[in-house]
Every structure is written in structure tokens, then in C-alpha cells.
Design a protein around this motif. Structure first.
Motif, PDB file in Angstrom:
ATOM      1  N   SER A  95       0.842  -1.192   0.000  1.00 57.18           N
ATOM      2  CA  SER A  95       0.000   0.000   0.000  1.00 57.18           C
ATOM      3  C   SER A  95       0.880   1.245   0.000  1.00 57.18           C
ATOM      4  O   SER A  95       1.666   1.454   0.924  1.00 57.18           O
ATOM      5  N   ILE A  96       0.758   2.049  -1.038  1.00 51.96           N
ATOM      6  CA  ILE A  96       1.562   3.256  -1.183  1.00 51.96           C
ATOM      7  C   ILE A  96       0.632   4.393  -1.589  1.00 51.96           C
ATOM      8  O   ILE A  96      -0.053   4.309  -2.608  1.00 51.96           O
ATOM      9  N   GLY A  97       0.602   5.448  -0.800  1.00 50.01           N
ATOM     10  CA  GLY A  97      -0.308   6.552  -1.059  1.00 50.01           C
ATOM     11  C   GLY A  97       0.026   7.321  -2.331  1.00 50.01           C
ATOM     12  O   GLY A  97       1.117   7.199  -2.895  1.00 50.01           O
ATOM     13  N   PHE A  98      -0.925   8.123  -2.773  1.00 47.85           N
ATOM     14  CA  PHE A  98      -0.755   8.946  -3.968  1.00 47.85           C
ATOM     15  C   PHE A  98      -0.037  10.234  -3.610  1.00 47.85           C
ATOM     16  O   PHE A  98      -0.463  10.982  -2.726  1.00 47.85           O
ATOM     17  N   ASN A  99       1.074  10.500  -4.282  1.00 51.59           N
ATOM     18  CA  ASN A  99       1.844  11.721  -4.067  1.00 51.59           C
ATOM     19  C   ASN A  99       1.372  12.771  -5.073  1.00 51.59           C
ATOM     20  O   ASN A  99       1.806  12.780  -6.227  1.00 51.59           O
ATOM     21  N   ASP A 100       0.468  13.640  -4.655  1.00 50.51           N
ATOM     22  CA  ASP A 100      -0.138  14.579  -5.603  1.00 50.51           C
ATOM     23  C   ASP A 100       0.739  15.788  -5.892  1.00 50.51           C
ATOM     24  O   ASP A 100       0.370  16.648  -6.685  1.00 50.51           O
ATOM     25  N   GLU A 104       5.190  11.653 -10.828  1.00 44.47           N
ATOM     26  CA  GLU A 104       6.182  11.071 -11.747  1.00 44.47           C
ATOM     27  C   GLU A 104       7.534  10.923 -11.047  1.00 44.47           C
ATOM     28  O   GLU A 104       8.203   9.887 -11.176  1.00 44.47           O
ATOM     29  N   LYS A 105       7.939  11.934 -10.314  1.00 38.44           N
ATOM     30  CA  LYS A 105       9.203  11.872  -9.570  1.00 38.44           C
ATOM     31  C   LYS A 105       9.148  10.792  -8.500  1.00 38.44           C
ATOM     32  O   LYS A 105      10.109  10.050  -8.289  1.00 38.44           O
ATOM     33  N   PHE A 106       7.997  10.703  -7.826  1.00 34.03           N
ATOM     34  CA  PHE A 106       7.825   9.697  -6.769  1.00 34.03           C
ATOM     35  C   PHE A 106       7.936   8.289  -7.341  1.00 34.03           C
ATOM     36  O   PHE A 106       8.602   7.424  -6.766  1.00 34.03           O
ATOM     37  N   MET A 110      10.642   5.345  -6.388  1.00 34.22           N
ATOM     38  CA  MET A 110      10.266   3.989  -5.973  1.00 34.22           C
ATOM     39  C   MET A 110      10.946   2.943  -6.851  1.00 34.22           C
ATOM     40  O   MET A 110      11.429   1.910  -6.361  1.00 34.22           O
ATOM     41  N   LYS A 111      11.013   3.201  -8.138  1.00 31.40           N
ATOM     42  CA  LYS A 111      11.684   2.264  -9.041  1.00 31.40           C
ATOM     43  C   LYS A 111      13.181   2.194  -8.728  1.00 31.40           C
ATOM     44  O   LYS A 111      13.781   1.113  -8.769  1.00 31.40           O
ATOM     45  N   LEU A 146      -4.783   7.042 -11.772  1.00 34.20           N
ATOM     46  CA  LEU A 146      -4.590   5.783 -12.491  1.00 34.20           C
ATOM     47  C   LEU A 146      -3.986   5.981 -13.877  1.00 34.20           C
ATOM     48  O   LEU A 146      -3.541   5.019 -14.504  1.00 34.20           O
ATOM     49  N   SER A 147      -3.947   7.217 -14.337  1.00 34.24           N
ATOM     50  CA  SER A 147      -3.367   7.479 -15.664  1.00 34.24           C
ATOM     51  C   SER A 147      -1.864   7.207 -15.704  1.00 34.24           C
ATOM     52  O   SER A 147      -1.288   7.055 -16.783  1.00 34.24           O
ATOM     53  N   TYR A 148      -1.228   7.131 -14.537  1.00 39.82           N
ATOM     54  CA  TYR A 148       0.204   6.840 -14.495  1.00 39.82           C
ATOM     55  C   TYR A 148       0.494   5.351 -14.744  1.00 39.82           C
ATOM     56  O   TYR A 148       1.649   4.974 -14.952  1.00 39.82           O
ATOM     57  N   ASN A 149      -0.560   4.536 -14.737  1.00 44.58           N
ATOM     58  CA  ASN A 149      -0.420   3.093 -14.977  1.00 44.58           C
ATOM     59  C   ASN A 149       0.623   2.450 -14.067  1.00 44.58           C
ATOM     60  O   ASN A 149       1.392   1.584 -14.492  1.00 44.58           O
TER      61      ASN A 149
END
Length: 309
Positions: A95-100, A104-106, A110-111, A146-149
Motif C-alpha cells: 500500500s503506497i499513497g498517492f503523491n499529488d 512522476e518523480k515519486f 520507488m523504481k 490511475l493514468s500513471y499506470n
């Protein structure tokens, strides 16, 4: 691998178990690190958590006062990757929250953490919502999220009675359109009927906890028939006083009723038990034998198949 896992259980070898591939499919990633590791990177002294928590509020207060106030979220995520690697977690639904602010940087961070600290772990990010959230607001920004897929599944957690589960139907229909695997926290403190209601209303693929189902033969048969997987966290249940002991944990009854179950950490930095320790706890208590625990281990490793098909 199967025989090694069984041998390590029989020998009570935690180091051996830590070398075997496993999954952790119920993991709140901001609480997923080892307490000692967090203390080292944050340069703080952390007292061990109490033997039992009085409530979820008590648990959250302990975490806030001992870890969250002193260790930034990004450092705690690093710790969770390190923990996954140390316990040979091959499949990690976190579970990882949305970084608004900068998603993209977040995601890139993570990767990078995944590659640097846990290169052999497949991360399956899980988007979670608090049960008491404003569902209309969350739905309004779901397309953007969800657009970040990036997210692979969706979950609702905390406070099972804060609002009706049906309030989340539109969110879950949208998530399904994007191909996310549908999960929710249910049946930890509630009833067996709560479990079946949530699965039907939200068309869940999996349930986090769900142990209340063990109180109803009908619900257990229904879950088994529909192959609804329960991601169980034994130590969490004991420390939150939902279950008395490992020896009496309802995972035994759920397994015997042919419901697919997995064994997971929930909040490693609060409950202080790795996945390997969870397996060993259940074995040493006499609740389950090595063959049964190995079947459960392999059930968890099959999780990746849902995302590859």
C-alpha cells in the motif's frame, strides 16, 4: 525449494526460512520496515512496541510517537524495500499513497529504491483509501491517479464501520476499468456477513484479513466456491487482540474449508514480525504442518499470475 522450506521449518531456522522465496501481499509500506533498521537510518532509539495494543488508535499513537515523528516517509519506504530483500520477498503488494505533488518523480524514486535495495522483489503498488474518506472527492481524481499506470491494485483500510461499503462502488468500478485487482480490508473486527457483503458489492478479488468469515460455515463455503483469497496477518490479529494466540488462529479453519489464504506482515515496523517469522510462529504453535504452510507459501507466489495474464 519446497523441501528446503519444510526442513527450515522443522529445524526452527529463521535464517533458513529467510532464504526461501515468499510473498507479502498485505503490507502497509510506510510501516513495512524493520524497527532496528529504521532506528539506524533515522539515528533514533525506538522502544519495542507493547505486547498487545488496546485498539487501532493505540497502535497508531505508538507508531506516531515512536517512528513517524522521527523518520520521514521516504526513509520508511526505503526501509520497507530493505526488509523485503532481507526476507527474500519475491512478490510484494504494498500500500503506497498517492503523491499529488509530483507523482512522476515519486514513481521514479520507488523504481530506483526497488532496484537499489530489493532488485529481486517484484513490487505491486496498491492504492489505498481510508474507510472514512470523501468518496466523491477521491472518485473525482481517480482518472488522474490511475493514468500513471503504476498502481496494480486498490484497497480500503481502517475503521470498518466508518461508512457503508457500498459508498465505494463507483471507485471500484473505475479501478476495474483500469484493470486493477480489487481488494479491501474487511472482516478483521467485523462480521462474516460484512465479508460477503464487501465481496459482492465491490466485486473483490481478494480480502485483506477476512478472518471473521471463520464464524460462518455458509460464508466460508461461498468464499471457497468463488475462490476469494484472504490475505491473513496472524501477529497483527493477536497484537490487536482479535485472536488469542497463534495456536487458535482462524487461518486453520479457513484453510480447512478450502479458502485460498496467504500469510503476511501487515505493519512490520509495528508488529515486528517478518513473513518468515509468521510462518515459524504458526508451525511452532502446532496449528499447521510443513506441507500446509508450503501450500500457503506457493499460493502467495501465484499472485504475479493475475497481473501477467
Amino acid at each position: 525449494m519446497d523441501e528446503l522450506f519444510k526442513t527450515h521449518l522443522q529445524n526452527h531456522s529463521l535464517n533458513g526460512l529467510s532464504s526461501i522465496c515468499k510473498s507479502d501481499l498485505h503490507n502497509h509500506f510506510g510501516k513495512g520496515g524493520n524497527i532496528k533498521y529504521i532506528a539506524s537510518i533515522a539515528d533514533i532509539k525506538i522502544d519495542m512496541p507493547p505486547e498487545k495494543f488496546e485498539s487501532l488508535f493505540h497502535m497508531d499513537k505508538w507508531f506516531q510517537n515512536n517512528i513517524k515523528n522521527y523518520c520521514p516517509y521516504i526513509k520508511r519506504l526505503q526501509a520497507a524495500f530493505v526488509q523485503a530483500a532481507s526476507d527474500n520477498i519475491s512478490i510484494l503488494a504494498a500500500s503506497i499513497g498517492f503523491n499529488d505533488e509530483n507523482m512522476e518523480k515519486f514513481i521514479q524514486t520507488m523504481k530506483s529504491f526497488n532496484q537499489q535495495f530489493a532488485p529481486n522483489t517484484i513490487l505491486l503498488p496498491e492504492l489505498d483509501f481510508a474507510r472514512g474518506c470523501d468518496t466523491d472527492y477521491e472518485l473525482s481524481r481517480l482518472d488522474e491517479i490511475l493514468s500513471y499506470n503504476w498502481y496494480k491494485s486498490i484497497d480500503i483500510n481502517a475503521g470498518e464501520t466508518q461508512q457503508p461499503i457500498k459508498n465505494f462502488k463507483k471507485i471500484y468500478r473505475k479501478a476495474k476499468e483500469y484493470g486493477l485487482r480489487l481488494k479491501a480490508h474487511i472482516g478483521e473486527f467485523g462480521t462474516a456477513d460484512d465479508v460477503i457483503e464487501a465481496v459482492e458489492e465491490l466485486e473483490l478479488d481478494e480480502v485483506h484479513h477476512g478472518i471473521a468469515a471463520a464464524k460462518s460455515g455458509f460464508v466460508m463455503k461461498w468464499l471457497a466456491k468463488h475462490k476469494i483469497q484472504l490475505n491473513v496477518c496472524p501477529t497483527s490479529n493477536i497484537k490487536l487482540q482479535v485472536v488469542e494466540s497463534y495456536a487458535t488462529h482462524p487461518i486453520r479453519k479457513l484453510y480447512d474449508n478450502e479458502i485460498p489464504v496467504t500469510i503476511n506482515t501487515d505493519d512490520m515496523s509495528v508488529f515486528n514480525q517478518s513473513v518468515s517469522q509468521e510462518y515459524l510462529n504458526l508451525y511452532k504453535s502446532g496449528l499447521m504442518n510443513v506441507d500446509e504452510l508450503d501450500i500457503i507459501r506457493k499460493t502467495g507466489l501465484k499472485e504475479i499470475e493475475y497481473y501477467e495474464n
